[in-house]
Every structure is written in C-alpha cells, then in structure tokens.
Design a protein around this motif. Sequence first.
Motif, PDB file in Angstrom:
ATOM      1  N   ASN A 192     -45.541 -93.635 -32.858  1.00  0.00           N
ATOM      2  CA  ASN A 192     -44.930 -92.467 -32.223  1.00  0.00           C
ATOM      3  C   ASN A 192     -44.432 -91.525 -33.304  1.00  0.00           C
ATOM      4  O   ASN A 192     -43.708 -91.951 -34.214  1.00  0.00           O
ATOM      5  CB  ASN A 192     -43.761 -92.875 -31.319  1.00  0.00           C
ATOM      6  N   HIS A 229     -45.679 -97.430 -24.632  1.00  0.00           N
ATOM      7  CA  HIS A 229     -46.519 -96.265 -24.359  1.00  0.00           C
ATOM      8  C   HIS A 229     -47.866 -96.428 -25.062  1.00  0.00           C
ATOM      9  O   HIS A 229     -47.980 -97.119 -26.091  1.00  0.00           O
ATOM     10  CB  HIS A 229     -45.839 -94.987 -24.859  1.00  0.00           C
ATOM     11  N   ASP A 230     -48.871 -95.754 -24.555  1.00  0.00           N
ATOM     12  CA  ASP A 230     -50.209 -95.912 -25.126  1.00  0.00           C
ATOM     13  C   ASP A 230     -50.366 -95.263 -26.496  1.00  0.00           C
ATOM     14  O   ASP A 230     -51.356 -95.510 -27.179  1.00  0.00           O
ATOM     15  CB  ASP A 230     -51.265 -95.386 -24.149  1.00  0.00           C
ATOM     16  N   ASP A 248     -55.229 -92.906 -22.462  1.00  0.00           N
ATOM     17  CA  ASP A 248     -53.776 -92.921 -22.563  1.00  0.00           C
ATOM     18  C   ASP A 248     -53.190 -92.663 -21.175  1.00  0.00           C
ATOM     19  O   ASP A 248     -53.264 -91.550 -20.655  1.00  0.00           O
ATOM     20  CB  ASP A 248     -53.309 -91.855 -23.563  1.00  0.00           C
ATOM     21  N   HIS A 282     -42.678 -89.155 -26.811  1.00  0.00           N
ATOM     22  CA  HIS A 282     -41.764 -89.853 -25.911  1.00  0.00           C
ATOM     23  C   HIS A 282     -40.353 -89.970 -26.503  1.00  0.00           C
ATOM     24  O   HIS A 282     -39.602 -90.898 -26.177  1.00  0.00           O
ATOM     25  CB  HIS A 282     -42.306 -91.246 -25.563  1.00  0.00           C
ATOM     26  N   GLU A 295     -50.063 -92.563 -19.998  1.00  0.00           N
ATOM     27  CA  GLU A 295     -48.942 -91.635 -19.892  1.00  0.00           C
ATOM     28  C   GLU A 295     -49.364 -90.196 -20.175  1.00  0.00           C
ATOM     29  O   GLU A 295     -48.857 -89.256 -19.548  1.00  0.00           O
ATOM     30  CB  GLU A 295     -47.824 -92.030 -20.861  1.00  0.00           C
ATOM     31  N   ARG A 296     -50.276 -90.032 -21.104  1.00  0.00           N
ATOM     32  CA  ARG A 296     -50.687 -88.689 -21.510  1.00  0.00           C
ATOM     33  C   ARG A 296     -51.779 -88.127 -20.607  1.00  0.00           C
ATOM     34  O   ARG A 296     -51.751 -86.955 -20.225  1.00  0.00           O
ATOM     35  CB  ARG A 296     -51.179 -88.743 -22.961  1.00  0.00           C
ATOM     36  N   SER A 343     -40.961 -99.280 -27.091  1.00  0.00           N
ATOM     37  CA  SER A 343     -41.806 -98.748 -26.017  1.00  0.00           C
ATOM     38  C   SER A 343     -43.129 -99.487 -25.949  1.00  0.00           C
ATOM     39  O   SER A 343     -43.552-100.155 -26.899  1.00  0.00           O
ATOM     40  CB  SER A 343     -42.064 -97.249 -26.221  1.00  0.00           C
TER      41      SER A 343
END
Length: 475
Positions: free
Chosen positions: A298, A312-313, A422, A302, A424-425, A310
């Motif tokens: 990241n 997240h992807d 992805d 996020h 989330e994206r 996290s």
Amino acid sequence: MTDPTGTRRYNVVLVVLDTVRARQLGLYGRDRDPMPALTEFAEDATVFNSAYTNAPWTVPAHASLFTGTLPSEHGCHGGSLEFDPGGPSLAETLSAQEYRTLALSNNVWISDHFGFDRGFDSFYKEWQLFREAQELGHALKTGDRSRLALLRAFASGNPIENALNGLYGKYWYRRSDFGAKRTTNHLGSVLEDVREPFFAFVNYMEGHAPYQEHPHSRAYLPTDLDDASRYTELSGRSVDYHAGALALGDEEFSMMESLYDGELRYLDARLRHVFDALAAHDLLSETIVAIVGDHGENIGDHGLLAHRFSVHDTLLHVPLVVRHPDSGRGERVSDPVDLVDLHNWLLDASIDGADPTTMPSPGPIVTEYLSTDYAPETTRDDFTFEGSAYDRRYAAARTESHKLVVADDGTERLYAAGDGPDFERDGREITEPGRTEPALVSTLREACPEFDHRLGATDDHRAAVESHLETLGYR
C-alpha cells in the motif's frame, strides 16, 4: 533430464519478488511498465491474471509457499514466527527426491534464525558478507542480551566473520540496492557448478520500502526534481504515518510510487541477468522457472502504507509467471490461484511435468492476517494501538466472482468482481450481503477459519525477535 528409472525430472528455479504488487506492472495492464524484461520473459511462459497470496506479509506468505498450507494450518505467523510445520517443506520434499537444494535470501525474516533453512543443502544469507556464517542475532535467539551473552554469541563460529558480517550489514548492505546485484552475480556463479536436478529459491527485496533512487528512477520522477532523498525517507516512515505523527498527501504518495517504480525497474534489470544466465548455462530446456510476489504494497492506498493491517487486493494480488520447458508457453490463465496452488503444482510438475494451466484448484482462495504482534506500531509510546482501527485481524475468501472479508470483531464485507482482479478497486461492495447473497456468504464464511484469540507472541519470544532484528539493523 531423465533419471535411471526413466522418469523425467525438471530443475526448479523459484524467484520471489518481495513486496511487488501485480497492479504496478505492464504485464497486468498498466500503461507504464517498470518491468519490461519480465514482460518479455512472460511472452514465452504462462501468466496468471488472478494470483493471490495467502498472507499479506513475508513470514506467513513464505511458509504457505513452502508448505502448501494456510497460516492457520502451518502455524507460522505474527503470533508464532518459527517455521516449524507439521509436514515436510518444499525443499525437504525435493531433497528427499535427490534434488540439490539452494536458497539465496535477501530477507532477514527468511533465514535460518526462523527455521526457513529446512531442507536446503546450502542457505545463503545475502545480507551477510560471509553468506553461510551464523549471525549474531541467531546466537542471541533466547532473548538474553546481556554482555556475557553477546560475548558468547560473538565467539560462536568465526569471531572475525561475525564482526565483519555485523559491520557489513550495518554500514554497507543496501548502500546501493537491497542486494539484488550481488545476489544475481552469486546465482550466476552457483549455476556454473550446481549438479542437476536442483531446486533454487531466490528472494529479492527491491520492492520493499524505503524506496531508494536508482538511475532507472529518473524515467519516473519529475525532471525538475534535484533530490529524491526526502521521499525515500518518507517511504520508510509508515509507523509515523499510521500513528498520526506524519501527514502525507497525494504529492508525496505519487513521488513514493515513482520511486517504487524505479526500484522495480532496477530489479527488472537484474532479472534479465538471471534469464540470460539460465540461457547461457543451457538450463531453460530442463528448468521450470516460477516468478511470484509474496505480497503487495500500500502506498497511500486505503489510507495505509507498507503491508500491514489489511487484506485489500493491493496487498493480495501478486504477479505469477511460470515458464515450463514443454508446455503452457504463451498462455494466460484467468482462474484464481494462490501460493498453496503454486506449491502443490511445483511438486507435481518437477517430476511429471504437469502443465502450468492445470494449477488452479477448486474452492475459494483464502488469505489470513492472524496477528498484529510484530507490527512496530504496537510498541509506540505516543500511540494507543490497542482498540485502534489497526487492531484487527482478518480473513478473506474469494471465488472468481466474489470476495468476503471477515474481521475478528465480527464485521463482514462482501465484494462483487468488476472488470479487473482487484475487488476493492475494480468491483463493488454489496451493502447487505446476508440478505442478497446468503448462500454465497455462507460458503465463503465456511472457508475462513475461526479466529483463535489465544494467538499471540510471548514476551520472551517478542524480546528474542526484537533482539534479532535490531542486531541486523532491520529496526
């Protein structure tokens, strides 16, 4: 090559691109491609569009890659860092099949100190001047940091080598890179003499913060920027950022991402040398080459830096390119795969030559973030970590169409896939998953393990690990 029984056996080269996320590469559709050599290599290989890690940071991710099991199964994670699985590791299995096994690691977590040398005939710690010497941090593993313990550790093995390794790690290693050039040259010399069949594991750390400037970085940085050192320094201050002691905006994140691109471009140049060395030694016709990220990163995504807190992807979607001498060349695979799948396929393919396109297995892909124990934010005096937004453990399960994220406080988020890998994206969040998708949620929830609240490092274990990392200059 064919052994005396008539069985075809392949060499295996497994390259881990530490902290490299898939979305950063032209190979996965980005207009700007910092790794053109990898893209070129992939033209003659199998590319996995939807490859995911089973853990968002190094230790549990490598343990899953080496065992073909999840962190909750192999037991190596933030609450228990020792790599001591109940079954054989990848290297142990191949060694039992009379493979010569070699490891070249640039990551201090992936070392004999934590047990990752299991099954390797030779384990080279590339952050040391003398790569196979015992390190001081290993000798201090008990957590005893007294003067007597330090003297005993210093005297163990070769004291001169110990001293030079300490000086090298503190003052020289990472002056110009994160070890990629030295490691690539070393791998080339190892390949000259290694007997076949062999298994070679290599970990490259260039994708890891703090991001240094390289000559390649100039292609990504503004032409009027004279000195990028400020952004190098900022990229290493994720703890300050998370603790609220450092404010960063879009400009800083953009500059850090440009430095990240520069690091990947430098790494890509080293990978080209690896590909050339394999060709020069006439090994490509007998060798499976797998190139994979252990987790992503990241960079302001996020509201986070680095790869903690996290699932997240941005952290989970990783590059995976596999070149098999006899099959799968020029293929793209869209079905989801993970590090567990890669481990299992490598064992099959090394002996029977399984096609890379057969790697995906049925069932959800699972990722676990089981402990925050070694997050440096937990020990800051000016920040209350317990009960904060970061004080969470997560599990995620995904199919090709949906991803469920479960936190240890009982909250859940469900995402539907979009145009890219992805969730989330590229996808969308389903706001009432229990009502609209009850059967799907039930299936994905069953794939996620229950959180064991007994997970957690003991004070003695924490002290030993902190001592080890400080001795190596990692903190």
